[in-house]
Motif scaffolding. Structure first.
Motif, mmCIF file in Angstrom:
data_model
loop_
_atom_site.group_PDB
_atom_site.id
_atom_site.type_symbol
_atom_site.label_atom_id
_atom_site.label_comp_id
_atom_site.label_asym_id
_atom_site.label_seq_id
_atom_site.Cartn_x
_atom_site.Cartn_y
_atom_site.Cartn_z
ATOM 1 N N GLN A 187 -48.870 -6.280 89.547
ATOM 2 C CA GLN A 187 -47.157 -7.138 89.337
ATOM 3 C C GLN A 187 -46.450 -5.627 88.445
ATOM 4 O OE1 GLN A 187 -45.576 -10.389 88.297
ATOM 5 N NE2 GLN A 187 -46.916 -11.292 90.422
ATOM 6 N N GLY A 188 -47.092 -5.680 87.502
ATOM 7 C CA GLY A 188 -46.187 -4.420 86.540
ATOM 8 C C GLY A 188 -45.232 -5.285 85.465
ATOM 9 N N GLU A 189 -43.494 -4.736 85.812
ATOM 10 C CA GLU A 189 -42.821 -5.714 84.867
ATOM 11 C C GLU A 189 -42.153 -6.564 86.151
ATOM 12 O OE1 GLU A 189 -40.627 -2.874 82.758
ATOM 13 O OE2 GLU A 189 -42.135 -2.026 81.208
ATOM 14 N N LEU A 190 -42.791 -7.097 87.138
ATOM 15 C CA LEU A 190 -42.007 -7.601 88.097
ATOM 16 C C LEU A 190 -41.512 -9.425 87.344
ATOM 17 C CD1 LEU A 190 -42.712 -6.728 91.562
ATOM 18 C CD2 LEU A 190 -41.177 -6.117 90.157
ATOM 19 N N ARG A 191 -42.637 -10.055 87.218
ATOM 20 C CA ARG A 191 -42.872 -10.994 86.477
ATOM 21 C C ARG A 191 -42.316 -12.047 87.402
ATOM 22 N NH1 ARG A 191 -45.212 -8.931 84.131
ATOM 23 N NH2 ARG A 191 -45.429 -9.300 81.646
ATOM 24 N N LYS A 217 -33.889 -4.597 92.389
ATOM 25 C CA LYS A 217 -34.357 -3.894 94.194
ATOM 26 C C LYS A 217 -34.521 -2.649 92.989
ATOM 27 C CE LYS A 217 -30.014 -3.785 95.668
ATOM 28 N NZ LYS A 217 -29.084 -4.949 94.625
ATOM 29 N N THR A 218 -33.967 -1.708 91.637
ATOM 30 C CA THR A 218 -34.926 -1.251 91.470
ATOM 31 C C THR A 218 -35.922 -1.010 90.842
ATOM 32 O OG1 THR A 218 -32.342 -0.051 90.892
ATOM 33 C CG2 THR A 218 -33.979 0.822 89.456
ATOM 34 N N ALA A 219 -36.538 -1.787 90.132
ATOM 35 C CA ALA A 219 -37.184 -2.795 89.907
ATOM 36 C C ALA A 219 -38.822 -2.755 90.742
ATOM 37 C CB ALA A 219 -37.487 -3.985 89.167
ATOM 38 N N PHE A 220 -38.355 -3.335 91.721
ATOM 39 C CA PHE A 220 -39.516 -3.376 93.380
ATOM 40 C C PHE A 220 -39.062 -1.936 93.866
ATOM 41 C CE2 PHE A 220 -38.279 -8.064 92.596
ATOM 42 C CZ PHE A 220 -39.535 -8.348 93.214
ATOM 43 N N THR A 262 -35.092 -8.030 101.674
ATOM 44 C CA THR A 262 -34.163 -8.690 101.710
ATOM 45 C C THR A 262 -35.343 -9.713 100.236
ATOM 46 O OG1 THR A 262 -33.313 -8.761 103.432
ATOM 47 C CG2 THR A 262 -32.415 -10.348 101.692
ATOM 48 N N LEU A 263 -34.278 -9.588 98.980
ATOM 49 C CA LEU A 263 -34.567 -9.329 98.050
ATOM 50 C C LEU A 263 -33.981 -11.505 97.182
ATOM 51 C CD1 LEU A 263 -35.448 -7.056 95.487
ATOM 52 C CD2 LEU A 263 -36.954 -8.038 96.992
ATOM 53 N N PRO A 264 -34.067 -12.496 97.403
ATOM 54 C CA PRO A 264 -32.990 -13.289 97.321
ATOM 55 C C PRO A 264 -32.367 -13.407 95.879
ATOM 56 C CG PRO A 264 -35.161 -13.968 96.667
ATOM 57 C CD PRO A 264 -35.525 -12.467 97.720
ATOM 58 N N PRO A 265 -31.177 -13.785 96.018
ATOM 59 C CA PRO A 265 -30.942 -14.307 94.062
ATOM 60 C C PRO A 265 -32.192 -15.186 93.592
ATOM 61 C CG PRO A 265 -29.540 -15.528 95.644
ATOM 62 C CD PRO A 265 -30.317 -14.728 96.601
ATOM 63 N N LEU A 266 -31.458 -14.851 92.090
ATOM 64 C CA LEU A 266 -32.000 -15.770 90.750
ATOM 65 C C LEU A 266 -31.665 -17.492 91.612
ATOM 66 C CD1 LEU A 266 -34.167 -14.995 88.366
ATOM 67 C CD2 LEU A 266 -31.640 -15.259 87.289
ATOM 68 N N ARG A 267 -30.578 -17.218 91.405
ATOM 69 C CA ARG A 267 -30.465 -18.904 91.866
ATOM 70 C C ARG A 267 -31.399 -19.686 93.309
ATOM 71 N NH1 ARG A 267 -25.687 -16.234 93.856
ATOM 72 N NH2 ARG A 267 -25.784 -16.418 95.974
ATOM 73 N N GLU A 268 -31.690 -18.652 94.123
ATOM 74 C CA GLU A 268 -32.946 -19.181 94.810
ATOM 75 C C GLU A 268 -34.039 -19.662 94.575
ATOM 76 O OE1 GLU A 268 -31.860 -17.897 98.771
ATOM 77 O OE2 GLU A 268 -30.110 -18.342 98.065
ATOM 78 N N ARG A 269 -34.808 -18.680 92.801
ATOM 79 C CA ARG A 269 -36.158 -18.502 92.294
ATOM 80 C C ARG A 269 -35.757 -18.986 91.075
ATOM 81 N NH1 ARG A 269 -36.038 -13.528 90.519
ATOM 82 N NH2 ARG A 269 -34.315 -11.494 91.920
#
Length: 480
Positions: free
Chosen positions: A150-154, A187-190, A321-328
Motif C-alpha cells: 500500500q505504501g502511504e495509502l492507508r 488522487k495524487t497519492a493513488f 472514482t475515489l469516494p470522499p472521506l465522509r463515505e469511508r
C-alpha cells in the motif's frame, strides 16, 4: 484540385465515422457525409441544397458551428440540438485563402454514443464489484499483496480496497487512467502508488498541475524550447515536462482546467507519441504512461463544449472514482496515524492524540477530505504545548457549518455590519488591500484549495495564487 485529390477527399467524406459538413465562406453547404442524414433528419441531397443559415433558422441544428466560425474567423466547438431530438457536439475549422474565408470544415458526433459508453462502463463496474465480492477467497493472494504494498495509502474501507485492487491489476499496462473525485480525496497519492506498482517504477513521476500554469507559458513548460526560441528563454534551452517524464509516468492534475487550445496540443502528442519543442523543427519521441485527475465532471464539460470529446475518449480508458472521506470513515485512523508520523518526524517530537479527540475526528464529515484532515492535524500539532494533542477549540464544528457562499471575518477584523473603517492615516488603496488580505486569510482556513477560493471569489485560480503570494498567505505547501 487534381482528380486524385478529389477522390481522396470523396473517400474521406464518404467513410467518415463523424458527420462531416463542407461549407463555403457564405454558408452554402457543399457536401456532407452520408451519416449526417440520420442525425439531422434531412437527406444528403436536401442538406447540400441549403445553407447553414437556413438550417439554424428552421431548427434543424441549433446553434450552427459554421456560423460561429464565420463570425469569429476562428475554430469553434458548440453543443447542438437537432430536429431529431439528438444532442450533438460539433467542431468546425476555417480554411482561408489569404484573408478570405473560403471553406469551413465541420465534424460532429452524436453524444448518444457517449451515453452508451458511460452506461456500459457503469455496468462493467457493477459486475467487477460483484465479482470481487463473489471471489473474495479466490483473490486472497491479490488482497494480501495489495495490503503489503500500500505504501502511504492507508486504506481500510472495502470500497477503497476494491479501487486499490483494480489499480494494482491495471498497473502493469500502459493504459491511461482517469482519476475522478472531489478535491483533496487523495488522487495524487493513488497516482503515485499506481506508478510504484507499474513496470515504469524506476522512471520519473512528473506531477503537473494544469490549472497552475498560465496559458501563455503552458506550451514552453510542457513541450520545452530551443535556445533563443523567445525573449527570456534559457540560453541552453529546456526540456519540457513531457520529455522529463520519459520512461516514467506523467500525472496531469486538474485536467479539466486545460484550455481548449492546449487540449488540442496534448491530444496530438498522445496520438503521435512525439512532440516538437518551441523553436525546433525536429520531432522528439516521448514514451510515458499518462495518468490524469480532475474534480470536475468531464462528460458535462464535453457537453458544454469546454472539453474535447476525442481527448475525453483518449483519457477515459480506465476511469477510477475515489469516494470522499465522509463515505469511508474507516480510513480516518490510518490517515491520522500516517500524518502524525510525518509531523513527529518533521518537527522532531513524539506527540499523541488525546483519546477525546478521536470522537471529533470520526464524527466530522470532512468536506475538504484528506487534505482538510491533514491540515487540521498539523494545526493541532503545532498548537499543542505538550506531548498530548487536545482539541482545544480546533476540532471541526459540525453544528455551526458556515452556510455555502458565506465569507466570515474574525470579530477583531469585522466589528459589525458596515464597520469596515479606514485606520488612522490609511488611504483607500491601503484599506482595500487590508480588507482583501482579511478575506483571503479567512478563506485559507475555510476552503481546501486555491481552485475552491477562485470559484468562491469569481476570479481565476492564477489570480488567487498571485494574491496569496502578494499578501504572504498560503493554504498549505503543495496546493497553492
Amino acid at each position: 484540385m487534381s482528380e486524385t485529390d478529389a477522390r481522396v477527399l470523396r473517400t474521406l467524406v464518404e467513410n467518415a465515422n463523424d458527420h462531416i459538413f463542407i461549407v463555403d465562406g457564405q454558408g452554402r453547404v457543399l457536401d456532407v457525409s452520408p451519416g449526417a442524414a440520420a442525425v439531422y433528419g434531412m437527406s444528403r441531397e436536401a442538406l447540400c441544397a441549403t445553407t447553414v443559415q437556413r438550417l439554424e433558422a428552421d431548427g434543424i441544428l441549433t446553434p450552427s458551428v459554421s456560423l460561429e466560425v464565420m463570425r469569429s474567423g476562428k475554430p469553434a466547438q458548440v453543443m447542438q440540438t437537432t430536429s431529431t431530438g439528438r444532442r450533438v457536439i460539433a467542431q468546425a475549422y476555417p480554411v482561408f485563402s489569404g484573408d478570405r474565408l473560403e471553406r469551413i470544415i465541420s465534424r460532429s458526433m452524436d453524444l448518444t454514443d457517449l451515453q452508451w459508453l458511460q452506461e456500459e462502463y457503469q455496468l462493467l463496474q457493477r459486475r467487477f464489484s460483484e465479482h470481487l465480492k463473489r471471489s473474495a477467497a479466490a483473490s486472497l493472494g491479490d488482497d494480501l499483496e495489495v495490503d503489503a504494498a500500500q505504501g502511504e495509502l492507508r486504506i481500510r474501507s472495502e470500497l477503497m480496497h476494491e479501487i486499490a485492487l483494480l489499480l494494482k491489476r491495471v498497473a502493469p499496462t500502459d493504459a491511461s487512467v482517469l482519476m475522478l473525485g472531489e478535491s483533496g480525496v487523495g488522487k495524487t497519492a493513488f497516482a503515485r502508488q499506481l506508478h510504484r506498482w507499474s513496470r515504469r517504477r524506476e522512471g520519473p513521476f512528473i506531477d503537473v498541475n494544469c490549472g497552475a500554469i498560465p496559458e501563455s507559458l503552458f506550451e514552453s513548460e510542457m513541450f520545452g524550447y530551443q535556445p533563443g526560441a523567445f525573449s527570456g528563454a534559457a540560453r541552453q534551452g529546456k526540456a519540457g515536462l513531457m520529455e522529463q517524464a520519459q520512461g516514467g509516468t506523467l500525472f496531469l492534475d486538474e485536467i479539466g482546467e486545460l484550455p481548449l487550445a492546449m487540449q488540442t496540443k496534448l491530444l496530438k502528442v498522445i496520438q503521435d507519441g512525439s512532440l516538437t519543442r518551441l523553436g525546433d523543427t525536429r520531432a522528439r519521441r516521448v514514451d510515458f504512461r499518462l495518468v490524469v485527475a480532475t474534480n470536475q465532471d468531464l462528460a458535462r464539460r464535453v457537453e458544454e463544449g469546454r472539453f474535447r470529446l476525442d481527448l475525453y475518449y483518449r483519457l477515459n480508458v480506465i476511469p477510477v472514482t475515489l469516494p470522499p472521506l465522509r463515505e469511508r470513515p474507516e480510513d480516518i485512523p490510518g490517515l491520522v496515524e500516517l500524518q502524525l508520523r510525518r509531523l513527529n518526524r518533521r518537527y522532531g517530537r513524539d506527540k499523541l492524540l488525546a483519546p477525546g479527540v478521536w470522537q471529533e475526528l470520526m464524527g466530522h464529515d470532512w468536506p475538504g477530505n484528506v487534505r482538510e484532515l491533514e491540515n487540521w492535524l498539523e494545526r493541532a500539532w503545532l498548537s499543542a504545548p505538550d506531548e498530548m494533542i487536545e482539541a482545544r477549540g480546533l476540532a471541526p464544528q459540525r453544528s455551526s457549518r458556515v452556510p455555502e457562499g458565506a465569507i466570515l471575518l474574525d470579530d477583531s477584523s469585522s466589528p459589525g455590519p458596515g464597520a469596515i473603517k479606514l485606520a488612522e492615516g490609511e488611504g483607500l488603496k491601503q484599506g482595500l488591500a487590508r480588507f482583501e488580505r482579511e478575506i483571503l486569510a479567512e478563506l485559507c482556513t475555510q476552503l481546501p484549495s486555491t481552485y475552491a477560493m477562485a470559484e468562491r471569489l469569481g476570479i481565476s485560480q492564477p489570480s488567487v495564487v498571485r494574491k496569496l503570494q502578494r499578501h504572504g498567505l498560503r493554504i498549505s505547501d503543495g496546493h497553492r
